[in-house]
Design an enzyme around this catalytic site. Structure first.
Site, PDB file in Angstrom:
ATOM      1  N   ASP A  14      19.246   3.035  22.784  1.00 45.12           N
ATOM      2  CA  ASP A  14      19.913   4.191  23.358  1.00 45.12           C
ATOM      3  C   ASP A  14      18.804   5.152  23.792  1.00 45.12           C
ATOM      4  O   ASP A  14      17.660   5.041  23.334  1.00 45.12           O
ATOM      5  CB  ASP A  14      20.827   4.829  22.308  1.00 45.12           C
ATOM      6  CG  ASP A  14      21.425   6.132  22.771  1.00 45.12           C
ATOM      7  OD1 ASP A  14      21.971   6.173  23.884  1.00 45.12           O
ATOM      8  OD2 ASP A  14      21.337   7.123  22.015  1.00 45.12           O
ATOM      9  N   ASP A  16      18.991   9.188  24.594  1.00 48.91           N
ATOM     10  CA  ASP A  16      18.963  10.499  23.953  1.00 48.91           C
ATOM     11  C   ASP A  16      19.155  10.391  22.440  1.00 48.91           C
ATOM     12  O   ASP A  16      20.149   9.836  21.968  1.00 48.91           O
ATOM     13  CB  ASP A  16      20.077  11.392  24.518  1.00 48.91           C
ATOM     14  CG  ASP A  16      19.962  11.568  26.022  1.00 48.91           C
ATOM     15  OD1 ASP A  16      19.501  12.627  26.449  1.00 48.91           O
ATOM     16  OD2 ASP A  16      20.324  10.636  26.764  1.00 48.91           O
ATOM     17  N   ASP A 173      21.860   6.120  17.918  1.00 48.53           N
ATOM     18  CA  ASP A 173      22.093   7.190  16.945  1.00 48.53           C
ATOM     19  C   ASP A 173      23.523   7.711  16.977  1.00 48.53           C
ATOM     20  O   ASP A 173      23.791   8.831  16.540  1.00 48.53           O
ATOM     21  CB  ASP A 173      21.121   8.353  17.196  1.00 48.53           C
ATOM     22  CG  ASP A 173      21.427   9.094  18.496  1.00 48.53           C
ATOM     23  OD1 ASP A 173      21.651   8.417  19.527  1.00 48.53           O
ATOM     24  OD2 ASP A 173      21.433  10.336  18.484  1.00 48.53           O
TER      25      ASP A 173
END
Length: 224
Positions: A14, A16, A173
């Site tokens: 991922d 960000d 996250d």
């Protein structure tokens, strides 16, 4: 620490909160909107957990606006324009991620990026951070007809790398990252240094592994 399956051949990240820390610029755009309305800035820590929710999350914090509000669409466009104007001012690759990427490259392990961030922002940002020169695949939130938690963006990244989905691990996250990875048949790793949101705790997401720092990924891959 028990490692990942030995047949893992590629890593997808991922963007960000996992690969890069973009929260300062996203929070800055939120505070820019407050300043334009004569409101005082909010602490960075107020914005950070909601970065994974994108413009919706930032507007919820900055102006207490929800998607049901009649002004939401116009405010979202204002937020995105403000963010686009400043998106590389403070954003940076997480420091601990640099040796991870270098080690993957040294061992010939391809890696890529799968994000829900639109290509309008993703592609210029990864160029600025020189990640585009090393990533084997970059898939944004609008690259395919679907975004995470749908598995299609991850499957597209695997196709672009020429590697079977079940030979990839996805690191993210957010709960949606784990959901998308599992739906794509990939191994999943939850990144505890990220933004995490305000929903279920990270241990309840169902990831194959939860790691506290980027370097632990190398242990899972038996590259440390």
């Amino acid at each position: 620490m028990t490692g990942l399956r030995e047949d893992i051949r590629a890593v997808l990240f991922d963007l960000d909160g996992t690969l890069i820390d973009s929260a300062p610029d996203l929070a800055g755009a939120g505070n820019d909107m407050r300043k334009a309305r004569g409101l005082p800035p909010l602490p960075y820590e107020t914005f950070r957990p909601m970065v994974g929710a994108g413009a919706r999350g930032m507007l919820g914090i900055a102006l207490q606006i929800t998607p049901e509000d009649p002004d939401f669409i116009a405010l979202r466009e204002e937020f995105l324009s403000r963010y686009e104007a400043r998106m590389s001012q403070e954003t940076h690759v997480f420091e601990a991620m640099h040796p991870v990427l270098a080690t993957l490259q040294a061992h010939g392990v391809p890696w890529g990026i799968v994000t829900n961030k639109a290509e309008r922002f993703t592609l210029p940002l990864v160029r600025t951070l020189t990640l585009d020169e090393r990533a084997a695949a970059i898939v944004g939130g609008d690259t395919t007809p679907h975004s995470k938690p749908h598995p299609e963006p991850l499957l597209e990244a695997a196709r672009r790398m020429g590697i079977a989905a079940d030979a990839c691990v996805y690191v993210g996250d957010d709960l949606r990252d784990v959901q998308a990875g599992r739906a794509a048949g990939m191994a999943t790793v939850a990144a505890a240094w990220g933004y995490l949101g305000q929903g279920d705790p990270i241990g309840a997401w169902g990831a194959d592994h939860v790691i506290e720092s980027p370097g632990e990924l190398l242990n899972l891959l038996r590259l440390a």
